[in-house]
Scaffold this motif. Structure first.
Motif, PDB file in Angstrom:
ATOM      1  N   UNK A   1       0.939  -1.175   0.223  1.00 22.67           N
ATOM      2  CA  UNK A   1       0.096   0.001   0.188  1.00 22.67           C
ATOM      3  C   UNK A   1       0.929   1.329   0.160  1.00 22.67           C
ATOM      4  N   UNK A   2       0.292   2.204  -0.588  1.00 24.19           N
ATOM      5  CA  UNK A   2       0.961   3.568  -0.789  1.00 24.19           C
ATOM      6  C   UNK A   2      -0.231   4.594  -0.645  1.00 24.19           C
ATOM      7  N   UNK A   3      -0.726   5.090   0.551  1.00 25.09           N
ATOM      8  CA  UNK A   3      -1.860   6.105   0.370  1.00 25.09           C
ATOM      9  C   UNK A   3      -1.754   6.849   1.765  1.00 25.09           C
ATOM     10  N   UNK A   4      -2.358   8.124   1.384  1.00 25.11           N
ATOM     11  CA  UNK A   4      -2.243   9.284   2.526  1.00 25.11           C
ATOM     12  C   UNK A   4      -3.777   9.156   2.996  1.00 25.11           C
ATOM     13  N   UNK A   5      -3.872   8.934   4.120  1.00 28.55           N
ATOM     14  CA  UNK A   5      -5.412   8.706   4.802  1.00 28.55           C
ATOM     15  C   UNK A   5      -6.049  10.047   4.752  1.00 28.55           C
ATOM     16  N   UNK A   6      -5.201  11.302   4.655  1.00 30.32           N
ATOM     17  CA  UNK A   6      -5.872  12.494   4.525  1.00 30.32           C
ATOM     18  C   UNK A   6      -5.781  12.985   2.926  1.00 30.32           C
ATOM     19  N   UNK A   7      -5.681  11.991   2.121  1.00 29.94           N
ATOM     20  CA  UNK A   7      -5.559  12.306   0.773  1.00 29.94           C
ATOM     21  C   UNK A   7      -7.068  12.603   0.212  1.00 29.94           C
ATOM     22  N   UNK A   8      -6.980  13.342  -0.921  1.00 29.74           N
ATOM     23  CA  UNK A   8      -8.280  13.914  -1.726  1.00 29.74           C
ATOM     24  C   UNK A   8      -8.373  13.083  -3.156  1.00 29.74           C
ATOM     25  N   UNK A   9      -7.504  12.662  -3.498  1.00 27.10           N
ATOM     26  CA  UNK A   9      -7.663  11.864  -5.044  1.00 27.10           C
ATOM     27  C   UNK A   9      -8.089  10.400  -4.594  1.00 27.10           C
ATOM     28  N   UNK A  10      -8.339   9.882  -6.108  1.00 32.26           N
ATOM     29  CA  UNK A  10      -8.829   8.552  -5.844  1.00 32.26           C
ATOM     30  C   UNK A  10      -7.839   7.347  -4.977  1.00 32.26           C
ATOM     31  N   UNK A  11      -8.415   6.453  -4.432  1.00 30.48           N
ATOM     32  CA  UNK A  11      -7.900   5.164  -4.099  1.00 30.48           C
ATOM     33  C   UNK A  11      -8.072   4.101  -5.005  1.00 30.48           C
ATOM     34  N   UNK A  12      -6.751   3.705  -5.311  1.00 30.32           N
ATOM     35  CA  UNK A  12      -6.996   2.453  -6.558  1.00 30.32           C
ATOM     36  C   UNK A  12      -6.846   1.235  -5.554  1.00 30.32           C
ATOM     37  N   UNK A  13      -7.707   0.140  -5.873  1.00 32.86           N
ATOM     38  CA  UNK A  13      -7.600  -1.130  -5.379  1.00 32.86           C
ATOM     39  C   UNK A  13      -7.461  -1.884  -6.487  1.00 32.86           C
ATOM     40  N   UNK A  14      -6.146  -2.679  -6.571  1.00 39.57           N
ATOM     41  CA  UNK A  14      -5.596  -3.395  -7.835  1.00 39.57           C
ATOM     42  C   UNK A  14      -5.390  -4.638  -7.574  1.00 39.57           C
ATOM     43  N   UNK A  15      -5.662  -5.520  -8.372  1.00 38.16           N
ATOM     44  CA  UNK A  15      -5.722  -7.148  -8.557  1.00 38.16           C
ATOM     45  C   UNK A  15      -4.987  -7.504  -9.814  1.00 38.16           C
ATOM     46  N   UNK A  16      -3.740  -8.192  -9.843  1.00 40.76           N
ATOM     47  CA  UNK A  16      -3.064  -8.744 -10.700  1.00 40.76           C
ATOM     48  C   UNK A  16      -3.625  -9.766 -11.409  1.00 40.76           C
ATOM     49  N   UNK A  17      -3.043 -10.196 -12.510  1.00 42.64           N
ATOM     50  CA  UNK A  17      -3.415 -11.304 -13.533  1.00 42.64           C
ATOM     51  C   UNK A  17      -2.668 -12.775 -12.806  1.00 42.64           C
ATOM     52  N   UNK A  18      -3.123 -13.655 -13.444  1.00 44.09           N
ATOM     53  CA  UNK A  18      -2.675 -15.173 -13.005  1.00 44.09           C
ATOM     54  C   UNK A  18      -1.084 -15.071 -13.397  1.00 44.09           C
ATOM     55  N   UNK A  19      -0.615 -15.736 -12.091  1.00 43.07           N
ATOM     56  CA  UNK A  19       0.733 -15.907 -12.232  1.00 43.07           C
ATOM     57  C   UNK A  19       1.756 -14.796 -11.819  1.00 43.07           C
ATOM     58  N   UNK A  20       1.207 -13.714 -11.524  1.00 45.09           N
ATOM     59  CA  UNK A  20       1.926 -12.519 -11.123  1.00 45.09           C
ATOM     60  C   UNK A  20       1.512 -12.316  -9.782  1.00 45.09           C
ATOM     61  N   UNK A  21       2.163 -11.025  -9.309  1.00 46.96           N
ATOM     62  CA  UNK A  21       1.893 -10.592  -7.874  1.00 46.96           C
ATOM     63  C   UNK A  21       1.543  -9.200  -7.896  1.00 46.96           C
ATOM     64  N   UNK A  22       1.404  -8.572  -6.593  1.00 47.93           N
ATOM     65  CA  UNK A  22       0.754  -7.206  -6.420  1.00 47.93           C
ATOM     66  C   UNK A  22       1.672  -6.146  -7.253  1.00 47.93           C
ATOM     67  N   UNK A  23       3.234  -6.491  -7.469  1.00 44.54           N
ATOM     68  CA  UNK A  23       3.759  -5.430  -8.075  1.00 44.54           C
ATOM     69  C   UNK A  23       3.417  -5.162  -9.458  1.00 44.54           C
ATOM     70  N   UNK A  24       2.860  -5.973 -10.016  1.00 41.47           N
ATOM     71  CA  UNK A  24       2.557  -5.832 -11.259  1.00 41.47           C
ATOM     72  C   UNK A  24       1.372  -4.510 -11.524  1.00 41.47           C
ATOM     73  N   UNK A  25       0.483  -4.775 -10.785  1.00 44.07           N
ATOM     74  CA  UNK A  25      -0.457  -3.256 -10.956  1.00 44.07           C
ATOM     75  C   UNK A  25      -0.081  -2.079 -10.414  1.00 44.07           C
ATOM     76  N   UNK A  26       1.041  -2.066  -9.569  1.00 46.53           N
ATOM     77  CA  UNK A  26       1.694  -0.821  -8.839  1.00 46.53           C
ATOM     78  C   UNK A  26       2.706  -0.245 -10.089  1.00 46.53           C
ATOM     79  N   UNK A  27       3.083  -1.403 -10.990  1.00 47.83           N
ATOM     80  CA  UNK A  27       4.102  -0.820 -12.176  1.00 47.83           C
ATOM     81  C   UNK A  27       2.834   0.112 -12.967  1.00 47.83           C
ATOM     82  N   UNK A  28       1.743  -0.579 -13.295  1.00 45.42           N
ATOM     83  CA  UNK A  28       0.770  -0.139 -14.245  1.00 45.42           C
ATOM     84  C   UNK A  28       0.524   1.356 -13.935  1.00 45.42           C
ATOM     85  N   UNK A  29      -0.255   1.399 -12.369  1.00 50.85           N
ATOM     86  CA  UNK A  29      -0.592   2.606 -11.965  1.00 50.85           C
ATOM     87  C   UNK A  29       0.596   3.572 -12.111  1.00 50.85           C
TER      88      UNK A  29
END
Length: 203
Positions: A7-35
């Protein structure tokens, strides 16, 4: 169920919070690279929770949300279990006033769709990148969430009938942005990142 995530988020932030889910055989870093790519050059840091699939892939590494080749009922049950855990996590004052945007690739795209279907008022938008969609023939999605759906014209990992059905089901909501990328397979391309940047800026 206990979800693993980065995770990387500011609890007082104003922008959108992205909740991200990778594809088969990958891990959470896949979606971090995309965003991160979507936000390159903006001077802003995206707020996100990026989750790891609930099942570890034996021998080859990575993870998945539901077994490759499993039946529709099992796929939907696995997605429902993740949905319950995510909804419970979001039931916190830290997330109350934040726009919540799902982002998923392939299996993670299908999971994101199922989350919107199960919790139609919880999420403001869902970005579905090359999602699997088997078993959703004739489905109906009753949600006001804005939707972004994308496939590559050369994607043969997701059967064409499933791609067409995903578009039909999501277009019926009245708030779908659809993109198809010439020559792209089951992947992400530069043009897609640009379109995602434009979509996110309109939220």
């Amino acid at each position: 169920m206990r979800l693993q995530m980065v995770s990387d988020f500011d609890t007082g932030g104003k922008g959108p919070l992205f909740l991200m889910f990778h594809g088969y055989g990958n891990d959470e870093s896949e979606m971090v690279r995309i965003i991160d790519a979507v936000y390159v050059g903006t001077g802003e840091a995206p707020d996100y929770l990026s989750f790891r699939g609930t099942y570890a892939r034996p021998y080859m590494g990575g993870a998945y949300w539901y077994p490759d080749g499993c039946g529709v009922d099992e796929r939907q049950r696995k997605c429902a279990a993740v949905g319950e855990a995510v909804a419970s996590l979001l039931d916190s004052a830290a997330f109350t006033n934040r726009k919540k945007v799902l982002v998923g690739f392939s299996q993670g795209g299908y999971l994101s769709y199922r989350l919107v279907k199960a919790y139609p008022n919880l999420f403001d938008a869902a970005i579905l990148l090359s999602p699997s969609f088997k078993g959703e023939e004739g489905a109906r999605l009753d949600s006001s969430a804005r939707l972004f759906l994308a496939y590559g014209s050369s994607d043969r990992t997701i059967p064409l009938p499933d791609q067409h059905n995903a578009r039909l089901v999501l277009e019926d909501t009245g708030h779908l942005t659809y993109r198809e990328y010439p020559g792209m397979g089951h992947a992400i391309c530069d043009a897609e990142i640009i379109d995602l940047h434009d979509f996110v800026n309109q939220l």
